[in-house]
Scaffold this active site. Structure first.
Site, PDB file in Angstrom:
ATOM      1  N   ILE A   8     -13.843  33.296  -7.884  1.00 54.82           N
ATOM      2  CA  ILE A   8     -14.804  33.098  -6.771  1.00 54.82           C
ATOM      3  C   ILE A   8     -14.118  32.673  -5.485  1.00 54.82           C
ATOM      4  N   GLN A  11     -11.055  36.994  -2.261  1.00 57.17           N
ATOM      5  CA  GLN A  11     -11.805  37.822  -1.309  1.00 57.17           C
ATOM      6  C   GLN A  11     -13.118  38.317  -1.920  1.00 57.17           C
ATOM      7  N   LEU A  56      -7.820  31.307 -16.923  1.00 52.04           N
ATOM      8  CA  LEU A  56      -7.690  32.527 -17.737  1.00 52.04           C
ATOM      9  C   LEU A  56      -6.630  32.378 -18.831  1.00 52.04           C
ATOM     10  N   SER A  81      -3.346  39.392  -8.249  1.00 51.29           N
ATOM     11  CA  SER A  81      -3.758  40.678  -7.673  1.00 51.29           C
ATOM     12  C   SER A  81      -2.740  41.304  -6.724  1.00 51.29           C
ATOM     13  N   SER A 122      -8.844  48.769 -11.344  1.00 44.76           N
ATOM     14  CA  SER A 122      -8.193  49.083 -10.069  1.00 44.76           C
ATOM     15  C   SER A 122      -7.683  50.522 -10.001  1.00 44.76           C
ATOM     16  N   GLU A 124      -4.991  51.214  -8.859  1.00 47.31           N
ATOM     17  CA  GLU A 124      -3.554  51.153  -9.173  1.00 47.31           C
ATOM     18  C   GLU A 124      -3.264  51.720 -10.567  1.00 47.31           C
ATOM     19  N   TYR A 146       1.434  45.275 -12.587  1.00 44.42           N
ATOM     20  CA  TYR A 146       0.023  45.013 -12.269  1.00 44.42           C
ATOM     21  C   TYR A 146      -0.860  46.164 -12.765  1.00 44.42           C
ATOM     22  N   HIS A 176     -10.019  47.625  -1.091  1.00 45.59           N
ATOM     23  CA  HIS A 176     -11.089  47.192  -0.184  1.00 45.59           C
ATOM     24  C   HIS A 176     -10.664  45.903   0.494  1.00 45.59           C
ATOM     25  N   ARG A 181      -9.416  39.050   3.493  1.00 44.35           N
ATOM     26  CA  ARG A 181      -8.309  39.575   2.684  1.00 44.35           C
ATOM     27  C   ARG A 181      -7.099  38.642   2.784  1.00 44.35           C
ATOM     28  N   GLY A 182      -6.370  38.476   1.699  1.00 43.67           N
ATOM     29  CA  GLY A 182      -5.156  37.652   1.713  1.00 43.67           C
ATOM     30  C   GLY A 182      -4.160  38.185   2.736  1.00 43.67           C
TER      31      GLY A 182
HETATM   32  P1  NAP Z   1      -7.734  37.758  -4.701  1.00 42.89           P
HETATM   33  O1  NAP Z   1      -8.259  37.530  -3.334  1.00 42.89           O
HETATM   34  O2  NAP Z   1      -6.264  37.695  -4.937  1.00 42.89           O
HETATM   35  O3  NAP Z   1      -8.440  36.682  -5.678  1.00 42.89           O
HETATM   36  C1  NAP Z   1      -7.986  36.460  -6.984  1.00 42.89           C
HETATM   37  C2  NAP Z   1      -8.776  35.317  -7.595  1.00 42.89           C
HETATM   38  O4  NAP Z   1      -8.331  35.126  -8.951  1.00 42.89           O
HETATM   39  C3  NAP Z   1      -8.634  33.976  -6.888  1.00 42.89           C
HETATM   40  O5  NAP Z   1      -9.888  33.348  -6.865  1.00 42.89           O
HETATM   41  C4  NAP Z   1      -7.676  33.214  -7.811  1.00 42.89           C
HETATM   42  O6  NAP Z   1      -7.831  31.826  -7.752  1.00 42.89           O
HETATM   43  C5  NAP Z   1      -8.149  33.725  -9.163  1.00 42.89           C
HETATM   44  N1  NAP Z   1      -7.184  33.499 -10.239  1.00 42.89           N
HETATM   45  C6  NAP Z   1      -5.927  33.986 -10.327  1.00 42.89           C
HETATM   46  N2  NAP Z   1      -5.355  33.589 -11.465  1.00 42.89           N
HETATM   47  C7  NAP Z   1      -6.264  32.836 -12.144  1.00 42.89           C
HETATM   48  C8  NAP Z   1      -6.255  32.147 -13.382  1.00 42.89           C
HETATM   49  N3  NAP Z   1      -5.182  32.130 -14.185  1.00 42.89           N
HETATM   50  N4  NAP Z   1      -7.365  31.475 -13.762  1.00 42.89           N
HETATM   51  C9  NAP Z   1      -8.431  31.459 -12.965  1.00 42.89           C
HETATM   52  N5  NAP Z   1      -8.514  32.095 -11.769  1.00 42.89           N
HETATM   53  C10 NAP Z   1      -7.422  32.774 -11.360  1.00 42.89           C
HETATM   54  O7  NAP Z   1      -8.231  39.170  -5.264  1.00 42.89           O
HETATM   55  P2  NAP Z   1      -9.429  40.123  -4.738  1.00 42.89           P
HETATM   56  O8  NAP Z   1      -8.901  41.054  -3.713  1.00 42.89           O
HETATM   57  O9  NAP Z   1     -10.623  39.314  -4.461  1.00 42.89           O
HETATM   58  O10 NAP Z   1      -9.675  41.015  -6.044  1.00 42.89           O
HETATM   59  C11 NAP Z   1     -10.617  40.633  -7.038  1.00 42.89           C
HETATM   60  C12 NAP Z   1     -10.324  41.374  -8.318  1.00 42.89           C
HETATM   61  O11 NAP Z   1     -10.427  42.778  -8.104  1.00 42.89           O
HETATM   62  C13 NAP Z   1      -8.923  41.165  -8.895  1.00 42.89           C
HETATM   63  O12 NAP Z   1      -9.032  41.236 -10.294  1.00 42.89           O
HETATM   64  C14 NAP Z   1      -8.138  42.354  -8.389  1.00 42.89           C
HETATM   65  O13 NAP Z   1      -7.046  42.614  -9.239  1.00 42.89           O
HETATM   66  C15 NAP Z   1      -9.208  43.425  -8.452  1.00 42.89           C
HETATM   67  N6  NAP Z   1      -9.085  44.542  -7.522  1.00 42.89           N
HETATM   68  C16 NAP Z   1      -8.958  44.295  -6.187  1.00 42.89           C
HETATM   69  C17 NAP Z   1      -8.929  45.368  -5.300  1.00 42.89           C
HETATM   70  C18 NAP Z   1      -8.843  45.139  -3.809  1.00 42.89           C
HETATM   71  O14 NAP Z   1      -8.542  46.096  -3.097  1.00 42.89           O
HETATM   72  N7  NAP Z   1      -9.132  43.930  -3.314  1.00 42.89           N
HETATM   73  C19 NAP Z   1      -9.041  46.677  -5.785  1.00 42.89           C
HETATM   74  C20 NAP Z   1      -9.185  46.880  -7.162  1.00 42.89           C
HETATM   75  C21 NAP Z   1      -9.225  45.804  -8.018  1.00 42.89           C
HETATM   76  P3  NAP Z   1      -6.935  30.874  -6.771  1.00 42.89           P
HETATM   77  O15 NAP Z   1      -7.736  30.751  -5.511  1.00 42.89           O
HETATM   78  O16 NAP Z   1      -6.874  29.618  -7.572  1.00 42.89           O
HETATM   79  O17 NAP Z   1      -5.614  31.537  -6.588  1.00 42.89           O
HETATM   80  O1  F7E Z   2      -0.201  47.688  -0.203  1.00 47.45           O
HETATM   81  C1  F7E Z   2       2.445  49.503   1.669  1.00 47.45           C
HETATM   82  C2  F7E Z   2       2.706  49.248   0.195  1.00 47.45           C
HETATM   83  O2  F7E Z   2      -0.228  45.308  -0.895  1.00 47.45           O
HETATM   84  C3  F7E Z   2      -0.721  48.929   0.221  1.00 47.45           C
HETATM   85  C4  F7E Z   2      -4.466  45.108  -4.296  1.00 47.45           C
HETATM   86  O3  F7E Z   2      -5.718  44.619  -3.890  1.00 47.45           O
HETATM   87  O4  F7E Z   2      -5.142  47.367  -3.890  1.00 47.45           O
HETATM   88  C5  F7E Z   2      -4.161  46.403  -3.568  1.00 47.45           C
HETATM   89  O5  F7E Z   2      -2.869  46.844  -3.957  1.00 47.45           O
HETATM   90  C6  F7E Z   2       0.413  49.870   0.604  1.00 47.45           C
HETATM   91  C7  F7E Z   2       1.536  49.977  -0.431  1.00 47.45           C
HETATM   92  O6  F7E Z   2      -2.107  46.875  -1.606  1.00 47.45           O
HETATM   93  C8  F7E Z   2       3.824  46.691   3.498  1.00 47.45           C
HETATM   94  O7  F7E Z   2       3.993  49.740  -0.184  1.00 47.45           O
HETATM   95  C9  F7E Z   2       3.915  48.858   3.608  1.00 47.45           C
HETATM   96  O8  F7E Z   2       1.846  51.331  -0.614  1.00 47.45           O
HETATM   97  O9  F7E Z   2      -1.992  46.140   0.713  1.00 47.45           O
HETATM   98  P1  F7E Z   2      -1.138  46.400  -0.458  1.00 47.45           P
HETATM   99  P2  F7E Z   2      -1.898  47.660  -2.988  1.00 47.45           P
HETATM  100  O10 F7E Z   2      -0.540  47.514  -3.525  1.00 47.45           O
HETATM  101  O11 F7E Z   2      -2.419  49.042  -2.787  1.00 47.45           O
HETATM  102  C10 F7E Z   2      -5.243  47.697  -5.280  1.00 47.45           C
HETATM  103  C11 F7E Z   2      -6.351  48.699  -5.442  1.00 47.45           C
HETATM  104  C12 F7E Z   2      -5.356  46.503  -6.144  1.00 47.45           C
HETATM  105  O12 F7E Z   2      -5.980  46.557  -7.208  1.00 47.45           O
HETATM  106  C13 F7E Z   2      -4.497  45.345  -5.807  1.00 47.45           C
HETATM  107  O13 F7E Z   2      -4.990  44.145  -6.419  1.00 47.45           O
HETATM  108  O14 F7E Z   2       1.031  49.370   1.773  1.00 47.45           O
HETATM  109  N1  F7E Z   2       3.105  48.540   2.558  1.00 47.45           N
HETATM  110  N2  F7E Z   2       4.375  47.735   4.193  1.00 47.45           N
HETATM  111  C14 F7E Z   2       3.020  47.208   2.464  1.00 47.45           C
HETATM  112  N3  F7E Z   2       2.337  46.414   1.606  1.00 47.45           N
HETATM  113  C15 F7E Z   2       2.432  45.062   1.785  1.00 47.45           C
HETATM  114  N4  F7E Z   2       1.731  44.258   0.977  1.00 47.45           N
HETATM  115  N5  F7E Z   2       3.223  44.512   2.777  1.00 47.45           N
HETATM  116  C16 F7E Z   2       3.952  45.293   3.649  1.00 47.45           C
HETATM  117  O15 F7E Z   2       4.647  44.770   4.526  1.00 47.45           O
END
Ligand code: NAP
Ligand code: F7E
Length: 321
Positions: A8, A11, A56, A81, A122, A124, A146, A176, A181-182
């Site tokens: 929670i 993002q 977890l 993530s 994901s 990924e 991952y 998304h 976003r982080g």
């Molecule tokens: P995020 O901002 O990195 O948030 C991750 C959350 O997981 C945080 O609340 C974190 O808590 C918690 N967490 C991590 N390890 C934990 C543990 N051992 N026990 C309990 N909580 C833990 O990720 P998000 O972008 O919101 O993504 C949400 C989910 O969707 C993730 O599973 C991610 O892999 C998946 N996903 C994301 C995307 C995307 O583009 N954003 C796309 C596809 C799938 P802390 O605050 O304590 O670190």
């Molecule tokens: O990278 C390129 C990098 O870290 C996107 C997570 O939410 O989405 C996310 O994973 C692309 C990659 O996201 C930098 O090489 C270039 O090709 O924003 P990202 P990701 O790896 O796609 C999926 C769906 C998830 O599930 C994951 O949890 O961008 N890139 N230059 C870079 N990436 C980062 N981080 N930093 C750079 O400087």
């Protein structure tokens, strides 16, 4: 209705909590113990949600949590993530993102098989893509620890659905983003970096592979798809995507262009930011989600970039003051 959200403080967790509160849900959020609270994204709803500690990594903590909260629905969003971290901490990533899913499903199986479950899978998992665009039928070829861990989480969700009749759905969500976003993810790194340069707080932005392509959408739109899956009579698997791919370079151009900056003067490519194995191109086909859930994204690429740049400008202007 009572929902339990793991992750929670992340993002998606924060947007999903906003969404469920608007729907009249009682919202519980699982948080892990930390020496400093990480509640920034849920500060605005802190007094409307219930935070409960578990991790977890700890099966019994999850069983106790589910027993105490007695949720109707569980959304498992917690994960390690960040893809690059998964090469440095592959075991931890597997513990959280793969076995962590089993631990929640085991709690459901043990305590109450009627609890509905959503797993955050994901794009990924598609990795080195076997088909363009990717659908629910496209085979997986993950390219990072991952992606591999998420593939386990996806299949264990389907397995508990088929083995025990649990209402367990898996959403294969493409990237998304949002102002929440982080900062280490590329979109937010770019919008934060461009805003810093505009305000004179930085003079360069270091990035890795500018040619990688992603199907980017807005997190606020995507959490609705999670809820719609859980409301369906039958659990299933759905791709959630915008259907448009853009390169990192396109994102940079759009973000810097919005601030009237020429990115070529500021962006430096750094080989240290390249990944050992890259996912070059992702493009999703969400027609099943559209057809069966009535889901469609509302925010397009241009609006998303502008929303993120504007939010970073506002935040940094306030900090500068
Ligand atoms: P995020 O901002 O990195 O948030 C991750 C959350 O997981 C945080 O609340 C974190 O808590 C918690 N967490 C991590 N390890 C934990 C543990 N051992 N026990 C309990 N909580 C833990 O990720 P998000 O972008 O919101 O993504 C949400 C989910 O969707 C993730 O599973 C991610 O892999 C998946 N996903 C994301 C995307 C995307 O583009 N954003 C796309 C596809 C799938 P802390 O605050 O304590 O670190
Ligand atoms: O990278 C390129 C990098 O870290 C996107 C997570 O939410 O989405 C996310 O994973 C692309 C990659 O996201 C930098 O090489 C270039 O090709 O924003 P990202 P990701 O790896 O796609 C999926 C769906 C998830 O599930 C994951 O949890 O961008 N890139 N230059 C870079 N990436 C980062 N981080 N930093 C750079 O400087």
């Amino acid at each position: 209705m009572r929902a339990l959200i793991t992750g929670i403080t992340g993002q998606d967790g924060s947007y999903l909590a906003d969404f469920l509160l608007d729907k009249g849900y009682e919202v519980y959020g699982m948080v892990r113990r930390a020496s400093t609270e990480t509640f920034g994204r849920i500060e605005h709803i802190r007094d409307r949600i219930n935070l409960v500690q578990a991790d977890l990594l700890d099966q019994l903590s999850i069983i106790n949590l589910v027993e105490d909260v007695k949720p109707d629905e569980i959304y498992n969003l917690a994960a390690q993530s960040f893809v690059p971290t998964s090469w440095n901490q592959p075991v931890l990533t597997g513990e959280f993102d793969a076995l962590g899913v089993t631990k929640i499903l085991e709690a459901i199986r043990f305590l109450n098989k009627k609890i509905k479950f959503y797993q955050a899978s994901s794009s990924e998992m598609f990795g080195k893509v076997r088909q363009i665009p990717q659908t629910e039928e496209t085979p997986f070829y993950p390219r990072s620890p991952y992606g591999v861990a998420k593939a386990y989480g996806h299949f264990i969700t389907i397995n508990y659905r088929e083995s025990y009749g649990i209402h367990a759905s898996s959403g294969i969500l493409f990237n998304h983003e949002s102002p929440r976003r982080g900062l280490e993810f590329v979109t937010r790194k770019i919008t934060d970096g461009a805003a810093r340069i505009k305000l004179g707080l930085a003079d360069k932005l270091h990035l890795g592979n500018l040619d990688a392509e992603r199907d980017w959408g807005f997190a606020g739109d995507y959490v609705k798809a999670m809820w719609l899956m859980v409301q369906k009579e039958k659990p299933d698997t759905y791709v959630v995507a915008s259907g448009q791919a853009h390169s990192v370079r396109n994102f940079v151009q759009e973000a810097f262009g919005h601030l009237n900056l020429d990115y070529l003067e500021y962006v430096v490519t750094d080989p240290k930011l390249m990944r050992p194995a890259e996912v070059d191109h992702l493009l999703g086909n969400a027609s099943k989600a559209k057809r069966e859930l009535g889901w469609e994204p509302k925010v397009d690429f241009k609006k998303l970039v502008q929303m993120m740049v504007d939010a970073d400008m506002e935040r940094l202007r306030a900090e500068k003051k």
